[in-house]
Design an enzyme around this catalytic site. Structure first.
Site, mmCIF file in Angstrom:
data_model
loop_
_atom_site.group_PDB
_atom_site.id
_atom_site.type_symbol
_atom_site.label_atom_id
_atom_site.label_comp_id
_atom_site.label_asym_id
_atom_site.label_seq_id
_atom_site.Cartn_x
_atom_site.Cartn_y
_atom_site.Cartn_z
ATOM 1 N N LEU A 192 -86.760 -7.853 -25.259
ATOM 2 C CA LEU A 192 -87.511 -9.067 -25.573
ATOM 3 C C LEU A 192 -86.967 -9.747 -26.826
ATOM 4 O O LEU A 192 -86.953 -10.975 -26.918
ATOM 5 C CB LEU A 192 -88.994 -8.723 -25.750
ATOM 6 C CG LEU A 192 -89.953 -9.914 -25.881
ATOM 7 C CD1 LEU A 192 -89.867 -10.797 -24.651
ATOM 8 C CD2 LEU A 192 -91.378 -9.434 -26.104
ATOM 9 N N CYS A 193 -86.478 -8.941 -27.799
ATOM 10 C CA CYS A 193 -85.955 -9.540 -29.022
ATOM 11 C C CYS A 193 -84.711 -10.380 -28.731
ATOM 12 O O CYS A 193 -84.511 -11.444 -29.331
ATOM 13 C CB CYS A 193 -85.641 -8.454 -30.045
ATOM 14 S SG CYS A 193 -84.479 -7.198 -29.477
ATOM 15 N N THR A 194 -83.879 -9.906 -27.785
ATOM 16 C CA THR A 194 -82.681 -10.670 -27.418
ATOM 17 C C THR A 194 -83.067 -11.967 -26.725
ATOM 18 O O THR A 194 -82.517 -13.035 -27.014
ATOM 19 C CB THR A 194 -81.774 -9.837 -26.498
ATOM 20 O OG1 THR A 194 -81.381 -8.647 -27.185
ATOM 21 C CG2 THR A 194 -80.539 -10.612 -26.084
ATOM 22 N N GLU A 197 -84.773 -14.224 -29.586
ATOM 23 C CA GLU A 197 -84.085 -14.564 -30.836
ATOM 24 C C GLU A 197 -82.604 -14.883 -30.678
ATOM 25 O O GLU A 197 -82.095 -15.804 -31.315
ATOM 26 C CB GLU A 197 -84.251 -13.396 -31.848
ATOM 27 C CG GLU A 197 -85.687 -13.002 -32.118
ATOM 28 C CD GLU A 197 -86.486 -14.110 -32.794
ATOM 29 O OE1 GLU A 197 -85.866 -14.976 -33.430
ATOM 30 O OE2 GLU A 197 -87.728 -14.091 -32.683
#
EC number: 6.2.1.64
Length: 415
Positions: A192-194, A197
């Site tokens: 999810l961070c990829t 962000e």
């Protein structure tokens, strides 16, 4: 009498064999998509006259380039119904009955009414459930020997781009689908961070639009993956994000592929795998040749390569070994951790396990009222479950899961 060296001694050519094929044999085809259309065409042209087909999907405009039983005017109709009508109109004397419910809606009596089941399914969960159902139908005599009349062979086909496979599963004789779950390629997931962000791929932009932007814009509405309006909204949002980050490759078709987890389909691969599946159906029905033993694979990425291998049974298989699941668990581990293990470990691959013991239910994921009632137990350790009299050390647990037609026995060894 058969004197051919190319066929088994049980094969007796003649009118009786032909009438058995055309008048007696009943075939169930599951799936009427790219592979299913080919299977229906091949099975009807091979002489089988009593066919039923299950598929709950409707026809999309994107299906028409390879699912040749459908036409533009059929968009929006059920695949099974259109395919049944088309086959009956082109193959005289062939009777095809369509069903548009999930395979889990049909009971043992329904499946046992067929002599052969051919699956052209595109998802693992349905294949696991079907495999479990056909094994649960098998009956044994007082000596533990299989009653042959209760066995229904499963012929399973699958394609992925230039790759494909066909296999013959004879319950409790060959390796079953569950035996080979470790070979299944896991679905691609992105952190999810990829996605949020540092997007680098078209898939990151599409997934962001599908998961995050849709939820912000429509918190009360579920994304309809079959709605052109919904899919176009996701595409436009993904394209805007891709342009912002300088990422190329976001298209409407790419968006559909990512959101629906669609694997690229190639018509020639479907045709080849269908031919392999229907050839096995003919062998099973007439004994005209020795059946496959037991897994055929095709690889056409850089040429043409085929191989037939014998996959061995997993002697600890959850379905065909008939053995309980043995888990060694710390007394200080929580019930939640054991459930996560059953879902995440490739040996079990469960979806939403429900667990009951001799003292009653431990956890029920459905319906919501039961889930809420038992939710607090998820954060109790096994030592606490014993102290509160929810679980007795040494008792077996009964596990049910959407992946399986029947329940499984779980033996928890506390250390």
């Amino acid at each position: 009498m058969n004197t051919s060296s190319l066929s088994p001694k049980d094969f007796i050519p003649g009118e009786d064999t032909m009438s058995m094929l055309t008048e007696y044999a009943r075939v169930l085809v599951i799936g009427a998509g790219g592979l299913g259309c080919e299977i229906l065409k091949d099975i009807a042209l091979s002489g089988f006259k009593d066919i039923e087909v299950i598929d709950l999907d409707t026809i999309d405009i994107t299906n028409l380039n390879r699912q040749f039983l459908f036409r533009k005017e059929n968009v929006g109709e059920y695949k099974a119904e259109v395919a049944a009508r088309f086959i009956q109109s082109r193959v005289l004397g062939c009777k095809v009955k369509a069903h548009t419910q999930p395979i889990q809606d049909f009971d043992e009596d329904f499946y046992s009414s067929f002599h052969i089941i051919i699956a052209g399914l595109d998802n693992i969960e349905a294949r696991r459930w079907l495999n479990s159902m056909l094994h649960s139908m098998v009956k044994f005599d007082e000596n533990g020997e299989i009653l042959p009349e209760t066995v229904r062979p499963l012929i399973d086909g699958g394609t992925e781009g230039f790759k494909g496979q066909a296999r013959l599963i004879i319950p409790f004789k060959t390796a079953c689908f569950e035996c080979t779950m470790k070979m299944v390629t896991p679905q691609q997931r992105f952190p999810l961070c990829t996605i949020a962000e540092t997007p680098r791929l078209p898939e990151h932009c599409i997934t962001y639009a599908q998961i995050i932007e849709w939820e912000k814009a429509f918190p009360e509405k579920k994304l309809d993956k079959d709605s052109p309006e919904d899919m176009n909204w996701v595409y436009q949002k993904a394209l805007d994000r891709a342009n912002h980050y300088g990422i190329e490759g976001v298209t409407y078709m790419k968006t559909i592929g990512v959101v629906k987890n669609v694997i690229p389909a190639i018509a020639s691969t479907n045709a080849l795998i269908s031919a392999a599946c229907v050839a096995e159906a003919l062998k099973v029905a007439t004994y005209l040749s020795n059946p496959m033993d037991n897994y055929f694979m095709y690889m056409g990425q850089t040429g043409i390569h085929t191989a037939t291998i014998q996959i061995e049974k997993d002697h600890e298989c959850l379905v065909c070994s008939k053995k309980p699941i043995n888990l060694t668990v710390s007394r200080n581990s929580k019930l939640r951790e054991m459930i996560d293990l059953l879902k995440e470990n490739k040996k079990y691959n469960m979806i939403s396990p429900a667990i009951s013991g001799m003292l009653g239910p431990l956890y029920m994921p459905k319906p919501p009222v039961l889930e809420e009632k038992h939710r607090f137990k998820l954060d109790l350790t096994f030592a606490e479950l014993i102290d509160k009299n929810y679980f007795r050390d040494g008792d077996g647990l009964i596990v049910t899961d959407p992946s399986f037609n029947s329940s499984l026995t779980l033996i928890v060894n506390l250390v």
